[in-house]
Design a protein around this motif. Structure first.
Motif, PDB file in Angstrom:
ATOM      1  N   UNK A  53       0.819  -1.212   0.000  1.00  0.00           N
ATOM      2  CA  UNK A  53       0.000   0.000   0.000  1.00  0.00           C
ATOM      3  C   UNK A  53       0.852   1.261   0.000  1.00  0.00           C
ATOM      4  N   UNK A  54       2.095   1.146   0.466  1.00  0.00           N
ATOM      5  CA  UNK A  54       2.982   2.316   0.508  1.00  0.00           C
ATOM      6  C   UNK A  54       3.308   2.853  -0.886  1.00  0.00           C
ATOM      7  N   UNK A  55       3.211   2.007  -1.902  1.00  0.00           N
ATOM      8  CA  UNK A  55       3.484   2.467  -3.266  1.00  0.00           C
ATOM      9  C   UNK A  55       2.437   3.488  -3.705  1.00  0.00           C
ATOM     10  N   UNK A  56       1.190   3.206  -3.382  1.00  0.00           N
ATOM     11  CA  UNK A  56       0.118   4.140  -3.730  1.00  0.00           C
ATOM     12  C   UNK A  56       0.280   5.442  -2.953  1.00  0.00           C
ATOM     13  N   UNK A  57       0.680   5.333  -1.695  1.00  0.00           N
ATOM     14  CA  UNK A  57       0.899   6.523  -0.867  1.00  0.00           C
ATOM     15  C   UNK A  57       2.032   7.377  -1.429  1.00  0.00           C
ATOM     16  N   UNK A  58       3.107   6.736  -1.853  1.00  0.00           N
ATOM     17  CA  UNK A  58       4.254   7.465  -2.412  1.00  0.00           C
ATOM     18  C   UNK A  58       3.854   8.222  -3.669  1.00  0.00           C
ATOM     19  N   UNK A  59       3.031   7.603  -4.493  1.00  0.00           N
ATOM     20  CA  UNK A  59       2.587   8.279  -5.708  1.00  0.00           C
ATOM     21  C   UNK A  59       1.680   9.457  -5.364  1.00  0.00           C
ATOM     22  N   UNK A  60       0.807   9.281  -4.378  1.00  0.00           N
ATOM     23  CA  UNK A  60      -0.077  10.372  -3.955  1.00  0.00           C
ATOM     24  C   UNK A  60       0.731  11.581  -3.489  1.00  0.00           C
ATOM     25  N   UNK A  61       1.790  11.330  -2.747  1.00  0.00           N
ATOM     26  CA  UNK A  61       2.618  12.424  -2.240  1.00  0.00           C
ATOM     27  C   UNK A  61       3.255  13.211  -3.383  1.00  0.00           C
ATOM     28  N   UNK A  62       3.618  12.533  -4.444  1.00  0.00           N
ATOM     29  CA  UNK A  62       4.216  13.218  -5.587  1.00  0.00           C
ATOM     30  C   UNK A  62       3.167  13.959  -6.409  1.00  0.00           C
ATOM     31  N   UNK A  63       1.976  13.384  -6.486  1.00  0.00           N
ATOM     32  CA  UNK A  63       0.903  14.073  -7.204  1.00  0.00           C
ATOM     33  C   UNK A  63       0.505  15.367  -6.501  1.00  0.00           C
ATOM     34  N   UNK A  64       0.717  15.429  -5.189  1.00  0.00           N
ATOM     35  CA  UNK A  64       0.397  16.657  -4.442  1.00  0.00           C
ATOM     36  C   UNK A  64       1.174  17.859  -4.964  1.00  0.00           C
ATOM     37  N   UNK A  65       2.329  17.590  -5.579  1.00  0.00           N
ATOM     38  CA  UNK A  65       3.180  18.686  -6.057  1.00  0.00           C
ATOM     39  C   UNK A  65       2.672  19.296  -7.355  1.00  0.00           C
ATOM     40  N   UNK A  66       1.795  18.589  -8.059  1.00  0.00           N
ATOM     41  CA  UNK A  66       1.338  19.109  -9.359  1.00  0.00           C
ATOM     42  C   UNK A  66      -0.181  19.185  -9.478  1.00  0.00           C
ATOM     43  N   UNK A  67      -0.908  18.522  -8.565  1.00  0.00           N
ATOM     44  CA  UNK A  67      -2.365  18.501  -8.658  1.00  0.00           C
ATOM     45  C   UNK A  67      -2.996  18.813  -7.306  1.00  0.00           C
ATOM     46  N   UNK A  68      -4.166  19.426  -7.357  1.00  0.00           N
ATOM     47  CA  UNK A  68      -4.907  19.657  -6.121  1.00  0.00           C
ATOM     48  C   UNK A  68      -5.533  18.345  -5.662  1.00  0.00           C
ATOM     49  N   UNK A  69      -5.954  18.306  -4.426  1.00  0.00           N
ATOM     50  CA  UNK A  69      -6.554  17.091  -3.869  1.00  0.00           C
ATOM     51  C   UNK A  69      -7.820  16.704  -4.626  1.00  0.00           C
ATOM     52  N   UNK A  70      -8.553  17.703  -5.138  1.00  0.00           N
ATOM     53  CA  UNK A  70      -9.826  17.443  -5.818  1.00  0.00           C
ATOM     54  C   UNK A  70      -9.670  17.157  -7.309  1.00  0.00           C
ATOM     55  N   UNK A  71      -8.477  17.292  -7.838  1.00  0.00           N
ATOM     56  CA  UNK A  71      -8.297  17.136  -9.287  1.00  0.00           C
ATOM     57  C   UNK A  71      -8.612  15.696  -9.720  1.00  0.00           C
ATOM     58  N   UNK A  72      -9.555  15.516 -10.660  1.00  0.00           N
ATOM     59  CA  UNK A  72      -9.934  14.155 -11.093  1.00  0.00           C
ATOM     60  C   UNK A  72      -8.807  13.399 -11.797  1.00  0.00           C
ATOM     61  N   UNK A  73      -7.778  14.129 -12.230  1.00  0.00           N
ATOM     62  CA  UNK A  73      -6.659  13.449 -12.883  1.00  0.00           C
ATOM     63  C   UNK A  73      -5.932  12.507 -11.934  1.00  0.00           C
ATOM     64  N   UNK A  74      -6.040  12.792 -10.638  1.00  0.00           N
ATOM     65  CA  UNK A  74      -5.374  11.920  -9.660  1.00  0.00           C
ATOM     66  C   UNK A  74      -5.894  10.485  -9.782  1.00  0.00           C
ATOM     67  N   UNK A  75      -7.220  10.367  -9.850  1.00  0.00           N
ATOM     68  CA  UNK A  75      -7.831   9.039  -9.977  1.00  0.00           C
ATOM     69  C   UNK A  75      -7.421   8.396 -11.298  1.00  0.00           C
ATOM     70  N   UNK A  76      -7.409   9.211 -12.353  1.00  0.00           N
ATOM     71  CA  UNK A  76      -7.024   8.698 -13.670  1.00  0.00           C
ATOM     72  C   UNK A  76      -5.592   8.174 -13.665  1.00  0.00           C
ATOM     73  N   UNK A  77      -4.676   8.932 -13.048  1.00  0.00           N
ATOM     74  CA  UNK A  77      -3.276   8.522 -13.015  1.00  0.00           C
ATOM     75  C   UNK A  77      -3.092   7.238 -12.198  1.00  0.00           C
ATOM     76  N   UNK A  78      -3.803   7.138 -11.083  1.00  0.00           N
ATOM     77  CA  UNK A  78      -3.735   5.909 -10.280  1.00  0.00           C
ATOM     78  C   UNK A  78      -4.283   4.716 -11.069  1.00  0.00           C
ATOM     79  N   UNK A  79      -5.361   4.963 -11.825  1.00  0.00           N
ATOM     80  CA  UNK A  79      -5.974   3.883 -12.595  1.00  0.00           C
ATOM     81  C   UNK A  79      -5.049   3.411 -13.715  1.00  0.00           C
ATOM     82  N   UNK A  80      -4.366   4.355 -14.358  1.00  0.00           N
ATOM     83  CA  UNK A  80      -3.435   3.987 -15.426  1.00  0.00           C
ATOM     84  C   UNK A  80      -2.305   3.107 -14.888  1.00  0.00           C
TER      85      UNK A  80
END
Length: 322
Positions: free
Chosen positions: A194-221
């Motif tokens: 599960x830490x892999x998903x957390x690590x990616x979330x932390x990096x997405x914080x630098x370029x996307x807001x918490x509400x940005x739907x691209x976050x879900x898309x990037x995780x899904x990809x």
């Protein structure tokens, strides 16, 4: 009385009609090749498989009583079949009396990979006698004997050859798509830390807001890519190994470019994020070209990049800080 090679082919035609139907296949046609035609086969069987798909298997019949059966002769037949307009599901050399000599296993394996259909040799060392023993009269003619003394379980033998045919059908389907990257959109997550998903979330914080739907898309990809890799373990391990080797090489580039990003104060997070995608895409195009791959480039690119981000060698945050 001994039979000739042409007699053997004439015997095989109705025999295969009978045996394929007894195995449960719907047979459309068993065809004997016209004499003098160089299409690389003697008999073809056109039938419906158990998934309702039309298949055609091609048999080269070799009834050699004294001469050695050279693999090179069968190799030439494979080349002729490939050069024809036929679309084989499989090619089988049928030789009741002689085993193949001087097989070049490396070349044969490469031919199968490039021609994209399986090849098998039904010869004495494969216990081919029991196939012919499924019809006593055929057996007596093929082996020029007065009676058949082989004892075997008929139903078991039919199941064995049906399994052989089904396996070749599966191999054909795998070979057909062995160079195709097809990453499906799935609703399941890969089995991972599960830490892999957390690590990616932390990096997405630098370029996307918490509400940005691209976050879900990037995780899904990324998840789709991981599930795709898992599916290749049994289906196409060679393709999986090639992708992982490419990912490993790209990991080295990610680490190097991340270090470069961190010492360049003028280099923004967003710019590095997009620049790395461009670098990875160039690398991917070379990878596709080297292995003659096709299909789902963007899905593979996104999956690998976000996997590198989750595993940490790729970090578009300045010195690991959002």
């Amino acid at each position: 009385m001994p039979i000739s090679g042409s007699d053997f082919e004439k015997i095989i035609k109705p025999f295969f009609q009978e045996i394929f139907e007894e195995m449960g296949y719907i047979v459309f046609q068993v065809r004997q090749q016209t004499a003098g035609t160089q299409d690389g086969f003697d008999i073809s069987v056109l039938f419906l498989d158990f998934c309702g798909l039309e298949r055609e298997m091609f048999f080269e019949c070799k009834y050699y009583t004294s001469s050695a059966l050279q693999w090179s002769d069968i190799f030439n037949k494979q080349l002729q079949l490939k050069a024809s307009s036929h679309k084989p599901c499989a090619f089988i050399c049928l030789s009741p009396l002689k085993d193949l000599s001087n097989i070049d296993h490396n070349l044969q394996a490469n031919i199968v990979k490039n021609f994209k259909y399986p090849v098998d040799f039904w010869t004495p060392d494969k216990k081919i006698e029991t196939l012919f023993a499924l019809n006593i009269e055929v057996y007596k003619k093929v082996y020029d004997v007065a009676k058949c003394n082989i004892s075997f379980d008929r139903d078991k033998e039919l199941r064995k050859y049906r399994a052989k045919i089904d396996l070749m059908i599966q191999q054909k389907d795998l070979l057909q798509y062995s160079d195709l990257i097809k990453i499906e959109d799935v609703a399941i997550d890969p089995i991972e830390d599960i830490n892999l998903k957390t690590a990616m979330d932390e990096k997405l914080n630098a370029i996307l807001s918490v509400e940005d739907p691209k976050r879900i898309e990037f995780h899904r990809l990324r998840a789709n890519y991981k599930v795709f890799l898992e599916s290749l373990v049994d289906l196409n391990p060679e393709l999986r190994d090639n992708i992982l080797r490419w990912e490993s090489n790209l990991r080295l580039k990610a680490s190097r470019l991340t270090d470069k990003f961190n010492i360049d104060s003028s280099y923004s997070t967003e710019l590095f994020f997009h620049d790395f995608f461009e670098e990875a895409e160039k690398d991917m195009l070379t990878f596709y070209s080297d292995f003659n791959l096709k299909g789902d480039r963007e899905k593979l690119l996104n999956g690998v990049v976000f996997e590198l981000a989750a595993q940490c060698p790729l970090d578009w945050r300045k010195n690991g800080k959002a």
